[in-house]
Design a protein around this motif. Structure first.
Motif, PDB file in Angstrom:
ATOM      1  N   CYS A  94       0.853  -1.188   0.000  1.00  0.00           N
ATOM      2  CA  CYS A  94       0.000   0.000   0.000  1.00  0.00           C
ATOM      3  C   CYS A  94       0.889   1.238   0.000  1.00  0.00           C
ATOM      4  N   THR A  95       0.528   2.211  -0.810  1.00  0.00           N
ATOM      5  CA  THR A  95       1.208   3.506  -0.794  1.00  0.00           C
ATOM      6  C   THR A  95       0.196   4.568  -0.404  1.00  0.00           C
ATOM      7  N   LEU A  96       0.490   5.283   0.652  1.00  0.00           N
ATOM      8  CA  LEU A  96      -0.394   6.329   1.147  1.00  0.00           C
ATOM      9  C   LEU A  96      -0.103   7.641   0.437  1.00  0.00           C
ATOM     10  N   VAL A  97      -1.142   8.288  -0.065  1.00  0.00           N
ATOM     11  CA  VAL A  97      -1.027   9.617  -0.664  1.00  0.00           C
ATOM     12  C   VAL A  97      -1.926  10.562   0.119  1.00  0.00           C
ATOM     13  N   ARG A  98      -1.673  11.862   0.006  1.00  0.00           N
ATOM     14  CA  ARG A  98      -2.304  12.796   0.932  1.00  0.00           C
ATOM     15  C   ARG A  98      -3.699  13.251   0.537  1.00  0.00           C
ATOM     16  N   THR A  99      -4.027  13.238  -0.751  1.00  0.00           N
ATOM     17  CA  THR A  99      -5.337  13.724  -1.184  1.00  0.00           C
ATOM     18  C   THR A  99      -5.856  12.874  -2.343  1.00  0.00           C
ATOM     19  N   ARG A 100      -7.159  13.013  -2.620  1.00  0.00           N
ATOM     20  CA  ARG A 100      -7.743  12.303  -3.751  1.00  0.00           C
ATOM     21  C   ARG A 100      -7.182  12.825  -5.071  1.00  0.00           C
ATOM     22  N   THR A 101      -6.929  14.127  -5.156  1.00  0.00           N
ATOM     23  CA  THR A 101      -6.340  14.681  -6.374  1.00  0.00           C
ATOM     24  C   THR A 101      -4.990  14.041  -6.653  1.00  0.00           C
ATOM     25  N   GLN A 102      -4.166  13.892  -5.613  1.00  0.00           N
ATOM     26  CA  GLN A 102      -2.869  13.244  -5.789  1.00  0.00           C
ATOM     27  C   GLN A 102      -3.046  11.791  -6.208  1.00  0.00           C
ATOM     28  N   LEU A 103      -4.023  11.099  -5.608  1.00  0.00           N
ATOM     29  CA  LEU A 103      -4.255   9.700  -5.959  1.00  0.00           C
ATOM     30  C   LEU A 103      -4.582   9.562  -7.442  1.00  0.00           C
ATOM     31  N   LEU A 104      -5.494  10.390  -7.945  1.00  0.00           N
ATOM     32  CA  LEU A 104      -5.880  10.316  -9.350  1.00  0.00           C
ATOM     33  C   LEU A 104      -4.704  10.636 -10.265  1.00  0.00           C
ATOM     34  N   PRO A 158      -5.414  11.191   4.947  1.00  0.00           N
ATOM     35  CA  PRO A 158      -5.625  12.624   5.189  1.00  0.00           C
ATOM     36  C   PRO A 158      -4.652  13.204   6.194  1.00  0.00           C
ATOM     37  N   GLY A 159      -4.313  14.454   5.993  1.00  0.00           N
ATOM     38  CA  GLY A 159      -3.495  15.164   6.969  1.00  0.00           C
ATOM     39  C   GLY A 159      -4.328  15.558   8.170  1.00  0.00           C
ATOM     40  N   ALA A 160      -3.700  16.207   9.129  1.00  0.00           N
ATOM     41  CA  ALA A 160      -4.409  16.585  10.350  1.00  0.00           C
ATOM     42  C   ALA A 160      -3.758  17.817  10.964  1.00  0.00           C
ATOM     43  N   VAL A 161      -4.508  18.449  11.851  1.00  0.00           N
ATOM     44  CA  VAL A 161      -4.020  19.642  12.531  1.00  0.00           C
ATOM     45  C   VAL A 161      -4.262  19.488  14.024  1.00  0.00           C
ATOM     46  N   ASP A 162      -3.352  19.995  14.840  1.00  0.00           N
ATOM     47  CA  ASP A 162      -3.473  19.937  16.295  1.00  0.00           C
ATOM     48  C   ASP A 162      -4.327  21.113  16.757  1.00  0.00           C
ATOM     49  N   ALA A 163      -5.608  20.846  16.974  1.00  0.00           N
ATOM     50  CA  ALA A 163      -6.547  21.905  17.333  1.00  0.00           C
ATOM     51  C   ALA A 163      -6.291  22.461  18.731  1.00  0.00           C
ATOM     52  N   ASP A 164      -5.530  21.742  19.551  1.00  0.00           N
ATOM     53  CA  ASP A 164      -5.207  22.273  20.882  1.00  0.00           C
ATOM     54  C   ASP A 164      -4.184  23.398  20.799  1.00  0.00           C
ATOM     55  N   VAL A 165      -3.361  23.376  19.756  1.00  0.00           N
ATOM     56  CA  VAL A 165      -2.346  24.409  19.567  1.00  0.00           C
ATOM     57  C   VAL A 165      -2.816  25.457  18.574  1.00  0.00           C
ATOM     58  N   PHE A 166      -3.315  25.000  17.432  1.00  0.00           N
ATOM     59  CA  PHE A 166      -3.710  25.914  16.365  1.00  0.00           C
ATOM     60  C   PHE A 166      -5.190  26.234  16.494  1.00  0.00           C
ATOM     61  N   ARG A 167      -5.457  27.375  17.083  1.00  0.00           N
ATOM     62  CA  ARG A 167      -6.807  27.878  17.307  1.00  0.00           C
ATOM     63  C   ARG A 167      -6.755  29.398  17.266  1.00  0.00           C
ATOM     64  N   PRO A 168      -7.888  30.053  17.140  1.00  0.00           N
ATOM     65  CA  PRO A 168      -7.863  31.517  17.019  1.00  0.00           C
ATOM     66  C   PRO A 168      -7.372  32.209  18.298  1.00  0.00           C
ATOM     67  N   TYR A 169      -6.448  33.139  18.119  1.00  0.00           N
ATOM     68  CA  TYR A 169      -6.012  34.044  19.179  1.00  0.00           C
ATOM     69  C   TYR A 169      -6.327  35.469  18.708  1.00  0.00           C
ATOM     70  N   SER A 170      -5.978  36.434  19.507  1.00  0.00           N
ATOM     71  CA  SER A 170      -6.225  37.826  19.125  1.00  0.00           C
ATOM     72  C   SER A 170      -5.283  38.228  17.993  1.00  0.00           C
ATOM     73  N   LYS A 171      -5.572  39.353  17.376  1.00  0.00           N
ATOM     74  CA  LYS A 171      -4.771  39.861  16.263  1.00  0.00           C
ATOM     75  C   LYS A 171      -3.592  40.721  16.730  1.00  0.00           C
ATOM     76  N   ASP A 172      -3.373  40.842  18.019  1.00  0.00           N
ATOM     77  CA  ASP A 172      -2.399  41.826  18.514  1.00  0.00           C
ATOM     78  C   ASP A 172      -0.958  41.320  18.537  1.00  0.00           C
ATOM     79  N   ALA A 173      -0.686  40.101  18.043  1.00  0.00           N
ATOM     80  CA  ALA A 173       0.701  39.597  18.033  1.00  0.00           C
ATOM     81  C   ALA A 173       1.562  40.350  17.023  1.00  0.00           C
ATOM     82  N   LEU A 174       0.928  40.975  16.044  1.00  0.00           N
ATOM     83  CA  LEU A 174       1.655  41.741  15.024  1.00  0.00           C
ATOM     84  C   LEU A 174       1.059  43.135  14.911  1.00  0.00           C
ATOM     85  N   ALA A 175       1.945  44.128  14.933  1.00  0.00           N
ATOM     86  CA  ALA A 175       1.492  45.520  14.892  1.00  0.00           C
ATOM     87  C   ALA A 175       1.808  46.191  13.562  1.00  0.00           C
TER      88      ALA A 175
END
Length: 362
Positions: free
Chosen positions: A146-156, A170-187
């Motif tokens: 078996c060869t794993l590919v990341r998306t259906r487009t890549q498979l085709l 499928p890929g995944a994201v760590d929702a405990d780390v990557f979540r909305p914060y305020s916009k004030d980190a960049l001025a």
């Protein structure tokens, strides 16, 4: 621990071979580290075979990547001593080639994965024809169960190129780390257009940095092109590599995430931006086509047009879509693709082309 078994003595054992490992910072390394952690939490014993266990040399033009030198004999010893139940080969580099050779020599089933559009990547760096690279990749991957590919487009796309035994992982994201914060980190003046990831030629960062758009362009990450681009684009803000919550806060501070790469199979960073509530502007190519859906951004051959369209998108749609890409789902799919074999003394014995998950249903 790298190079040693983890978890309980009688647990199922899996060896993962990868040429992409620390100190590299990229989606492949992030993914394989999370897969290792997820497998361990489920009781698997995981052996990572990685470049830091071998004599290696820096890859020409990309010193962060280490190429292992003559690894075959040591890999044979490591696998024979470890006696894994399953082998997964994650990359097509020297370690991957050596592990593949061992499996084929002993008639063992193994699984592989394809993390990049390797033919396009090599063509950009070395001007090698795509047909030659595809021939090598078919040689490498087609013997796998078996060869794993990341998306259906890549498979085709891979099916059209003659690849076999493919399955979407499928890929995944760590929702405990990557979540909305305020916009004030960049001025910086807004809108803030951000790229985050490797700063390397295959990412086509010039396409982003050359855009005539208002506000501020921000680049987060490191790589072989960093110093050159700093000099070439003095008005852009280069933040260097960031990690964890600090990275998530920077992402959240952006108004649009610009992903100019045409060589990624998935683009994990796009999911991480979406999880922080930031819409994505990208080209309509494999990777973005599969990820940027449902009002989460804009795909255009004119990247400037994509930026302006993405700026009008709502954060809620981005957060909702990113939330569907869980590590549980990704690890489930990874496990289902692995194939098992047994050892009789010092000799591996092929057990069959079925996964652990399928075996439990028999």
């Amino acid at each position: 621990m790298v190079g040693q078994w983890t978890q309980e003595k009688d647990a199922l054992k899996i060896t993962i071979v990868t040429d992409a490992w620390e100190p590299q910072v990229n989606g492949v390394v992030t993914t394989m580290k999370r897969i290792r952690t997820g497998l361990e939490k489920r009781g698997y014993r995981v052996l990572m075979i990685t470049p830091d266990q071998f004599r290696s040399v820096p890859c020409p033009g990309y010193r962060e990547i280490r190429l292992s030198v003559k690894p075959y004999r040591k890999i044979c010893r490591m696998i024979q001593q470890a006696k894994p139940d399953m082998i997964h080969i994650a990359t097509e580099g020297p370690l991957g080639i050596a592990a593949r050779r061992f499996c084929i020599k002993h008639g063992l089933p193994f699984a592989t994965s394809m993390h990049t559009r390797f033919a396009e990547y090599i063509r950009m760096r070395m001007l090698i024809r795509k047909e030659w690279t595809c021939r090598f990749l078919r040689w490498f991957h087609n013997p796998a169960a078996c060869t794993l590919v990341r998306t259906r487009t890549q498979l085709l796309e891979m099916v059209r190129r003659g690849f076999t035994n493919l399955k979407v992982w499928p890929g995944a994201v760590d929702a405990d780390v990557f979540r909305p914060y305020s916009k004030d980190a960049l001025a910086f003046p807004r809108p803030i257009s951000m790229y985050m990831g490797r700063v390397a030629v295959e990412k086509s960062l010039g396409d982003f940095l050359d855009l005539d758009i208002p506000g501020t362009k921000v680049v987060v990450g490191g790589g072989p092109q960093l110093e050159k681009l700093k000099t070439q684009y003095p008005d852009a803000k280069f933040m260097g590599p960031k990690f964890g919550e600090e990275l998530a806060r920077l992402l959240s501070a952006a108004d649009v995430f610009v992903f100019p790469s045409r060589t990624d199979t998935f683009g994990l960073v796009m999911l991480e931006a979406m999880a922080c509530g930031v819409p994505v502007a990208a080209y309509p190519v494999p990777g973005p086509i599969d990820v940027v859906t449902g009002g989460t951004g804009a795909l255009e051959e004119d990247l400037k047009k994509a930026v302006f369209k993405a700026l009008a998108k709502e954060s809620a749609a981005c957060i909702e879509l990113a939330g569907k890409y869980t590590w549980k789902r990704s690890i489930d799919r990874f496990i289902s693709a692995q194939v098992a074999f047994e050892w009789i003394g010092e000799v591996p014995l092929r057990k069959g082309y079925f996964s652990e998950a399928e075996e439990l249903l028999m």
